[in-house]
Design a protein around this motif. Structure first.
Motif, PDB file in Angstrom:
ATOM      1  N   ALA A 168       0.236   3.748   1.701  1.00 29.39           N
ATOM      2  CA  ALA A 168       0.595   4.870   2.561  1.00 29.39           C
ATOM      3  C   ALA A 168       0.716   6.140   1.728  1.00 29.39           C
ATOM      4  O   ALA A 168       0.625   6.125   0.499  1.00 29.39           O
ATOM      5  N   GLN A 169       0.926   7.237   2.414  1.00 32.86           N
ATOM      6  CA  GLN A 169       1.126   8.512   1.748  1.00 32.86           C
ATOM      7  C   GLN A 169       2.072   9.363   2.575  1.00 32.86           C
ATOM      8  O   GLN A 169       2.331   9.101   3.749  1.00 32.86           O
TER       9      GLN A 169
ATOM     10  N   LEU B  21       2.377   6.043  -1.663  1.00 34.73           N
ATOM     11  CA  LEU B  21       3.356   4.978  -1.467  1.00 34.73           C
ATOM     12  C   LEU B  21       2.620   3.641  -1.528  1.00 34.73           C
ATOM     13  O   LEU B  21       1.981   3.230  -0.552  1.00 34.73           O
ATOM     14  N   PRO B  22       2.681   2.946  -2.663  1.00 33.10           N
ATOM     15  CA  PRO B  22       1.933   1.690  -2.810  1.00 33.10           C
ATOM     16  C   PRO B  22       2.431   0.626  -1.837  1.00 33.10           C
ATOM     17  O   PRO B  22       3.584   0.663  -1.389  1.00 33.10           O
ATOM     18  N   PRO B  23       1.582  -0.351  -1.521  1.00 35.71           N
ATOM     19  CA  PRO B  23       2.021  -1.452  -0.657  1.00 35.71           C
ATOM     20  C   PRO B  23       3.038  -2.321  -1.383  1.00 35.71           C
ATOM     21  O   PRO B  23       3.071  -2.368  -2.618  1.00 35.71           O
TER      22      PRO B  23
ATOM     23  N   PHE C 299       4.156  11.022   6.728  1.00 43.02           N
ATOM     24  CA  PHE C 299       4.082   9.591   6.423  1.00 43.02           C
ATOM     25  C   PHE C 299       2.934   8.958   7.210  1.00 43.02           C
ATOM     26  O   PHE C 299       2.862   9.064   8.428  1.00 43.02           O
ATOM     27  N   LEU C 300       2.036   8.277   6.478  1.00 41.19           N
ATOM     28  CA  LEU C 300       0.825   7.732   7.100  1.00 41.19           C
ATOM     29  C   LEU C 300       0.347   6.523   6.310  1.00 41.19           C
ATOM     30  O   LEU C 300       0.183   6.599   5.087  1.00 41.19           O
ATOM     31  N   ARG C 301       0.126   5.406   7.009  1.00 41.82           N
ATOM     32  CA  ARG C 301      -0.491   4.245   6.363  1.00 41.82           C
ATOM     33  C   ARG C 301      -2.013   4.413   6.438  1.00 41.82           C
ATOM     34  O   ARG C 301      -2.652   3.982   7.393  1.00 41.82           O
ATOM     35  N   CYS C 302      -2.554   5.038   5.425  1.00 42.14           N
ATOM     36  CA  CYS C 302      -3.979   5.351   5.413  1.00 42.14           C
ATOM     37  C   CYS C 302      -4.807   4.295   4.704  1.00 42.14           C
ATOM     38  O   CYS C 302      -6.035   4.286   4.801  1.00 42.14           O
ATOM     39  N   GLY C 303      -4.143   3.400   3.942  1.00 42.24           N
ATOM     40  CA  GLY C 303      -4.870   2.409   3.159  1.00 42.24           C
ATOM     41  C   GLY C 303      -5.398   3.002   1.859  1.00 42.24           C
ATOM     42  O   GLY C 303      -5.464   4.223   1.687  1.00 42.24           O
TER      43      GLY C 303
END
Length: 364
Positions: free
Chosen positions: A146-147, A50-52, A90-94
């Motif tokens: 994110a992913q 999931l791109p920013p 769902f995780l904002r991993c960078g």
């Protein structure tokens, strides 16, 4: 003829399931038909990147649709987890995008989109992720990338739809043709019956043109095969998504790593090939040398629905009052799915649109 409900959706991938979920939440009865297993085509096969994005500053139509989806994903993920007990991961991993790769990477790609970005020297990238190989060049840190886990997300959507009294899901139910009277669809022929409804949505991915061409509507959506390899190094080697041109490494929280993906015009063939997987494994070991000792757990391929201009088709079929299409999302089906489903719901119910849709019209 069996009366099926207010909405009949043809296609049980992430677009169709998301549309059913949102329409049912607004009180409409939905019948969704899938030719195979629910969520087991291109939606299941992807990596879940999931791109920013920034909805207020995005200007390009696809960027705006991606940003709309980006606004919706956190709440959608939380709602699905609360309702179904399924965590979609769902995780904002960078992420780190490497800029020296010669595959058309643009060091200014994210500028002007309101996305938080930080240039990285090669040494800074290695300090952030010590498992990286030397010699990869400078990068760009995208902290809001994110992913999610595609299979889990699809499972959550299916469970959410099944938990709703407004949704009926049918697997192994192929839509053979549409029954047209005047300028309206009256039903859908399946091998065993004709299903009736008030409004119809084609969200059949790479198979959408087969239903539209008899109506004189040819969108030229074609399957584009993407192969993926799943490695298990037995431990967490890195935590950021690594972007190398159009290819990527996605670390899962259990240490596994997805490497993708190819782009091949191979028709409807989902075979994985030695050359395709070898290319992915070579990329993985080039970026993270420790992956050379990882177990190769699985390989698979999905058929992405590619459109001629790279933009999805979202809107009503010209000349048919009650037939809509949401297809042709290519590599971005997961990324664009909540926004696409919301726009579909708004169009069908005559609600104000969250963003202009002219760029996605079928007759563009």
């Amino acid at each position: 003829m069996t009366q099926s409900g207010d909405i009949v959706i043809l296609g049980g991938g992430v677009i169709g399931l998301n549309a059913a979920y949102y329409l049912a939440k607004d009180g409409l009865s939905v019948l969704l038909c899938e030719r195979g297993e629910l969520g087991k085509e291109a939606s299941w096969a992807g990596a879940g990147i999931l791109p920013p994005s920034n909805f207020d500053q995005a200007r390009d139509p696809c960027d705006r649709l991606r940003a709309l989806s980006g606004k919706l994903f956190p709440q959608l993920s939380a709602d699905l987890r609360e309702w179904t007990g399924i965590d979609n991961g769902f995780l904002r991993c960078g992420g780190i995008e490497f800029l020296s790769h010669a595959d058309g990477a643009d060091p200014h790609e994210w500028r002007g989109l309101g996305v938080t970005e930080k240039p990285l020297t090669e040494q800074e990238a290695i300090a952030l992720e010590p498992a990286l190989a030397p010699g990869l060049g400078n990068g760009m840190l995208l902290e809001d990338m994110a992913q999610l886990r595609n299979p889990r997300h699809l499972q959550a959507l299916v469970a959410g739809c099944r938990a709703s009294v407004k949704v009926s899901l049918r697997e192994q139910t192929a839509a053979e043709s549409l029954v047209i009277e005047g300028n309206r669809v009256k039903g859908v022929r399946t091998p065993n019956e004709v299903l009736a409804g008030d409004t119809f949505v084609i969200a059949a991915g790479a198979w959408s043109d087969r239903l539209l061409e008899p109506l004189g509507c040819r969108l030229r959506i074609e399957p584009v095969r993407g192969q993926i390899a799943l490695l298990n190094p037995g431990r967490v080697l890195f935590r950021h998504i690594l972007m190398w041109g159009a290819q990527y490494l996605v670390p899962r929280d259990d240490g596994r790593v997805l490497i993708g993906s190819t782009e091949e015009r191979a028709g409807y063939d989902r075979t994985t090939t030695a050359a395709g997987i070898d290319n992915l494994l070579a990329l993985g070991m080039r970026l993270v040398p420790a992956l050379a000792g990882a177990a190769l757990e699985r390989t698979w391929a999905g058929l992405r629905p590619g459109s001629p201009d790279g933009l999805p088709f979202i809107g009503r079929v010209p000349g048919i009052d009650n037939l809509y299409v949401a297809a042709g999302h290519f590599r971005a089906g997961i990324q664009l799915s909540p926004g696409t489903a919301l726009l579909l719901k708004q169009m069908i119910l005559g609600q104000p649109l969250s963003l202009p849709i002219d760029a996605f019209r079928l007759d563009r």
